[in-house]
Scaffold this motif. Structure first.
Motif, PDB file in Angstrom:
ATOM      1  N   PHE A 154      17.134  60.360  74.192  1.00  0.00           N
ATOM      2  CA  PHE A 154      17.611  60.005  75.602  1.00  0.00           C
ATOM      3  C   PHE A 154      17.743  61.361  76.347  1.00  0.00           C
ATOM      4  N   VAL A 155      17.148  61.529  77.591  1.00  0.00           N
ATOM      5  CA  VAL A 155      17.364  62.639  78.206  1.00  0.00           C
ATOM      6  C   VAL A 155      17.955  62.237  79.731  1.00  0.00           C
ATOM      7  N   GLY A 156      19.039  62.747  80.106  1.00  0.00           N
ATOM      8  CA  GLY A 156      19.710  62.283  81.276  1.00  0.00           C
ATOM      9  C   GLY A 156      19.674  63.409  82.151  1.00  0.00           C
ATOM     10  N   GLY A 157      19.845  62.947  83.576  1.00  0.00           N
ATOM     11  CA  GLY A 157      19.765  63.961  84.536  1.00  0.00           C
ATOM     12  C   GLY A 157      18.436  64.334  85.215  1.00  0.00           C
ATOM     13  N   VAL A 158      17.436  63.482  84.823  1.00  0.00           N
ATOM     14  CA  VAL A 158      15.980  63.761  85.391  1.00  0.00           C
ATOM     15  C   VAL A 158      16.079  63.593  86.796  1.00  0.00           C
ATOM     16  N   THR A 159      15.608  64.780  87.607  1.00  0.00           N
ATOM     17  CA  THR A 159      15.408  64.689  89.110  1.00  0.00           C
ATOM     18  C   THR A 159      14.179  64.119  89.429  1.00  0.00           C
ATOM     19  N   GLU A 180      13.980  48.059  92.920  1.00  0.00           N
ATOM     20  CA  GLU A 180      14.464  47.832  93.950  1.00  0.00           C
ATOM     21  C   GLU A 180      14.478  49.397  94.937  1.00  0.00           C
ATOM     22  N   LYS A 181      14.879  50.326  94.185  1.00  0.00           N
ATOM     23  CA  LYS A 181      14.766  51.563  94.962  1.00  0.00           C
ATOM     24  C   LYS A 181      13.315  52.079  95.089  1.00  0.00           C
ATOM     25  N   ASN A 182      12.630  51.306  94.370  1.00  0.00           N
ATOM     26  CA  ASN A 182      10.872  51.927  94.470  1.00  0.00           C
ATOM     27  C   ASN A 182      10.931  53.294  93.959  1.00  0.00           C
ATOM     28  N   GLN A 183      11.591  53.781  92.799  1.00  0.00           N
ATOM     29  CA  GLN A 183      11.589  55.091  92.473  1.00  0.00           C
ATOM     30  C   GLN A 183      11.967  55.050  91.000  1.00  0.00           C
ATOM     31  N   ARG A 184      11.662  55.988  90.265  1.00  0.00           N
ATOM     32  CA  ARG A 184      11.887  56.330  88.802  1.00  0.00           C
ATOM     33  C   ARG A 184      13.497  56.423  88.727  1.00  0.00           C
ATOM     34  N   LYS A 185      13.734  56.073  87.502  1.00  0.00           N
ATOM     35  CA  LYS A 185      15.360  56.227  87.247  1.00  0.00           C
ATOM     36  C   LYS A 185      15.559  57.901  86.653  1.00  0.00           C
ATOM     37  N   ASN A 186      17.019  58.338  86.843  1.00  0.00           N
ATOM     38  CA  ASN A 186      16.990  59.795  86.445  1.00  0.00           C
ATOM     39  C   ASN A 186      17.319  60.075  84.962  1.00  0.00           C
ATOM     40  N   PHE A 187      16.593  59.027  84.189  1.00  0.00           N
ATOM     41  CA  PHE A 187      16.555  59.647  82.673  1.00  0.00           C
ATOM     42  C   PHE A 187      15.338  58.996  82.284  1.00  0.00           C
ATOM     43  N   CYS A 188      15.039  59.524  80.722  1.00  0.00           N
ATOM     44  CA  CYS A 188      13.844  58.979  80.186  1.00  0.00           C
ATOM     45  C   CYS A 188      14.091  58.964  78.695  1.00  0.00           C
TER      46      CYS A 188
END
Length: 250
Positions: free
Chosen positions: A129-134, A162-170
């Motif tokens: 899990f990689v968090g903090g992805v901008t 909902e936000k129409n953007q990717r989340k900040n993790f992968c």
């Protein structure tokens, strides 16, 4: 043709006494210790995946049947951690690599009067899990960063509709678990100018309120058989966070 040794087992799991033998049946309380082996890639070249097992098939039957092909080092029958019931598949390790080719020579195999699926086990992969992805951090940059450690077989960034953007993790899946362990030695890493957190991706526990996990044909997610469909990076899930980070079949 295969030879089904399980015909020598009584319904209660005890060994039957051969006709004309003075040998007494083994006590039901007598247990033969069979090494389970380790849940990693050790002995990979000597390891088999055995699927499609009957609920009643246990380690002694597996040990007995496959011993005709060579000396068995360990048998790991997978069970449900909550019920203790067989998940109908196992991993078996021979002491000699030549025994594997004898098993997978095209013949059919059966245990407990049921045809089983036997194949060479694949390497256990590792998932992080990689968090903090901008938003500015490009996917290619993430892939390139982790590919320097080893072969990457899967990469996913969940998308927030909902936000129409990717989340900040992968999530990043490596071909081998050993590579994942090497990556996890540094929980804080820098990709370009972005600092990210790296953790082992963990399947969400069943009944935990985040989708749980399902079994796929009774097979484990590793060694090439995807089991879990729901992962997270550990810690508490915040309200509104993704609850179904799916992974592609390996």
């Amino acid at each position: 043709m295969y030879q089904d040794y399980t015909s020598d087992y009584l319904p209660n799991g005890s060994l039957a006494t051969p006709t004309g033998s003075n040998e007494k049946p083994k006590s039901e309380n007598t247990e033969v210790r069979i090494p389970k082996g380790t849940d990693d890639n050790s002995g990979e070249d000597r390891k088999l995946f055995i699927g499609g097992l009957s609920w009643e098939t246990k380690e002694p039957q597996l040990m007995e049947y496959f011993s005709q092909f060579g000396e068995v080092e360990s048998v790991n029958l997978k069970v449900d951690p909550l019920t203790g019931r067989s998940r109908c598949f196992a991993f078996l390790v021979f002491k000699d690599v030549s025994s594997v080719s004898k098993v997978i020579d095209g013949r059919d195999h059966a245990l407990s009067s049921k045809k089983i699926d036997v194949k060479k086990a694949k390497a256990k992969p590792g998932k992080i899990f990689v968090g903090g992805v901008t938003p500015e951090l490009e996917e290619d940059a993430i892939r390139t960063h982790f590919a320097q450690f080893g072969t990457v077989t899967d990469f996913e960034i969940p998308f927030d509709k909902e936000k129409n953007q990717r989340k900040n993790f992968c999530f990043v899946t490596f071909e081998r678990e050993e590579v994942m362990k090497e990556v996890l030695k540094n929980s804080k890493q820098k990709i370009g100018e972005v600092d990210v957190d790296v953790k082992k991706a963990t399947p969400r526990p069943k009944g935990g309120g985040y989708g749980g996990f399902d079994y796929y044909g009774g097979m484990d997610y590793y060694y090439g058989y995807n089991d879990f469909h729901s992962w997270y990076g550990g810690g508490k899930m915040q309200k509104g966070q993704d609850k179904s980070a799916r992974v592609n079949p390996y």
